[in-house]
Enzyme design. Structure first.
Site, short mmCIF file in Angstrom:
data_model
loop_
_atom_site.label_atom_id
_atom_site.label_comp_id
_atom_site.label_asym_id
_atom_site.label_seq_id
_atom_site.Cartn_x
_atom_site.Cartn_y
_atom_site.Cartn_z
N ASP A 13 -18.86 -29.00 64.07
CA ASP A 13 -17.78 -29.07 65.07
C ASP A 13 -16.57 -29.70 64.39
OD1 ASP A 13 -16.48 -29.14 67.64
OD2 ASP A 13 -16.98 -31.25 67.81
N SER A 14 -15.44 -29.68 65.10
CA SER A 14 -14.25 -30.34 64.58
C SER A 14 -14.46 -31.86 64.48
CB SER A 14 -13.09 -30.09 65.53
OG SER A 14 -13.43 -30.54 66.83
N CYS A 76 -18.63 -25.47 68.38
CA CYS A 76 -17.23 -25.69 68.73
C CYS A 76 -16.66 -24.35 69.20
CB CYS A 76 -16.48 -26.17 67.48
SG CYS A 76 -14.70 -26.28 67.67
N GLU A 157 -12.81 -38.09 73.42
CA GLU A 157 -13.11 -38.67 72.11
C GLU A 157 -12.73 -40.15 72.06
OE1 GLU A 157 -14.01 -37.10 67.89
OE2 GLU A 157 -13.77 -35.89 69.67
N CYS A 189 -15.53 -25.97 75.93
CA CYS A 189 -15.27 -26.93 74.85
C CYS A 189 -16.47 -27.86 74.83
CB CYS A 189 -13.99 -27.71 75.14
SG CYS A 189 -13.72 -29.07 73.97
N HIS A 191 -16.85 -30.79 74.06
CA HIS A 191 -16.64 -32.18 74.50
C HIS A 191 -16.87 -32.33 76.01
CE1 HIS A 191 -14.60 -32.65 70.67
NE2 HIS A 191 -14.38 -33.93 70.92
#
Ligand code: DGL
Length: 270
Positions: A13-14, A76, A157, A189, A191
């Protein structure tokens, strides 16, 4: 090259948001070894160009292939939309690639024929139009309404959720007319599972809130089963690499993986 069942699953993932997918994989396939790569040096991907994300993804795939991964999971949406086709071509027979978009598209096409479905994600994912394109291919008369919600990933985050600020930001986005009268909302997403409770609260149970972690873990399980690649060993090892290390990243892993994991730094470019 034929891989052994004991070879690890690579997940990237990023940043650390993809740990929500890694966590679902760990729960469904506890006997699998896993190597996680979070590209924290280039976070967020959602604002980057397609070309930049493709370059990062190739570099990460090189790392995961050198570590002998039998499968690479692109955990991601932004990277799945920008780099999946390229990675498949690049990796060819060296590993199987799983993205987070196709299993979700399959789920929506199967369960929401004739319905209105909303989607929230990064700018990169929404602008790519990939969900609309793939859902339309299924010919199930599904109307997909997409909205870019770029503040959400950085907010999460930073550990900002379940508080007044996050409630207000989420409500501002979800109030958008684009999402009126939807039957389901796709969290496009990795997240966003962390704010699922707040989103459910906003819709008061009137909308199905869908995240890809479990459908992706199931798609991975199906592939491993069909190809006799399920690991039988009970002694598993996981490694977590990031391209840039800070203590804050390490502390945040607990939010996404239900336990704090030790991060090892691994530069993408020397
Ligand atoms: N986790 C990434 C995704 O699924 C979003 C975060 C980012 O912008 O890097 O799209």
């Amino acid at each position: 090259m034929k891989k052994e069942p004991s070879a690890p699953i690579g997940v990237f993932d990023s940043g650390i948001g993809g740990l929500t997918v890694a966590q679902a994989i760990r729960q469904l396939l506890p006997q699998e070894n896993m190597i996680y790569f979070g590209d924290t040096a280039h976070l967020p991907y959602g604002d980057k160009s397609e070309a930049a994300i493709q370059a990062y993804s190739i570099k990460i795939a090189d790392v995961l292939l050198r570590k002998g991964c039998k499968v690479i999971v692109i955990a991601c949406n932004s990277a799945s939309s920008a780099a999946y086709e390229l990675l498949k071509e690049y990796v060819r027979k060296d590993a199987h690639i799983v993205n987070v978009i196709d299993p979700m598209v399959e789920f929506i096409t199967r369960h929401y024929a004739g319905k209105k479905v909303g989607l929230i994600g990064t700018k990169r994912t929404v602008q790519s139009g990939i969900y609309t394109h793939k859902i339309n291919e299924g010919n199930q008369n599904i109307s997909l309404q997409s909205l870019a919600t770029p503040l959400l990933a950085p907010m999460i985050e930073e550990g900002f959720f379940n508080n007044q600020i996050s409630h207000e930001i989420i409500a501002q986005y979800l109030d958008d007319p684009v999402l009126k009268n939807i039957d389901a909302l796709v969290l496009a997403c990795t997240h966003y599972p962390l704010i699922r409770k707040e989103i459910n609260l906003f819709f008061d149970g009137r909308v199905d809130v869908l995240d890809s972690a479990n459908v992706v873990a199931t798609a991975l399980q199906d592939y491993l089963t069909e190809n006799n690649l399920l690991n039988k060993s009970t002694q598993t090892k996981h490694h977590f690499f990031v391209s840039d290390y800070t203590e804050a990243f390490e502390a945040s892993t607990g939010l996404f993986f239900n336990e704090i994991v030790p991060l090892e730094r691994h530069a993408l470019w020397n």
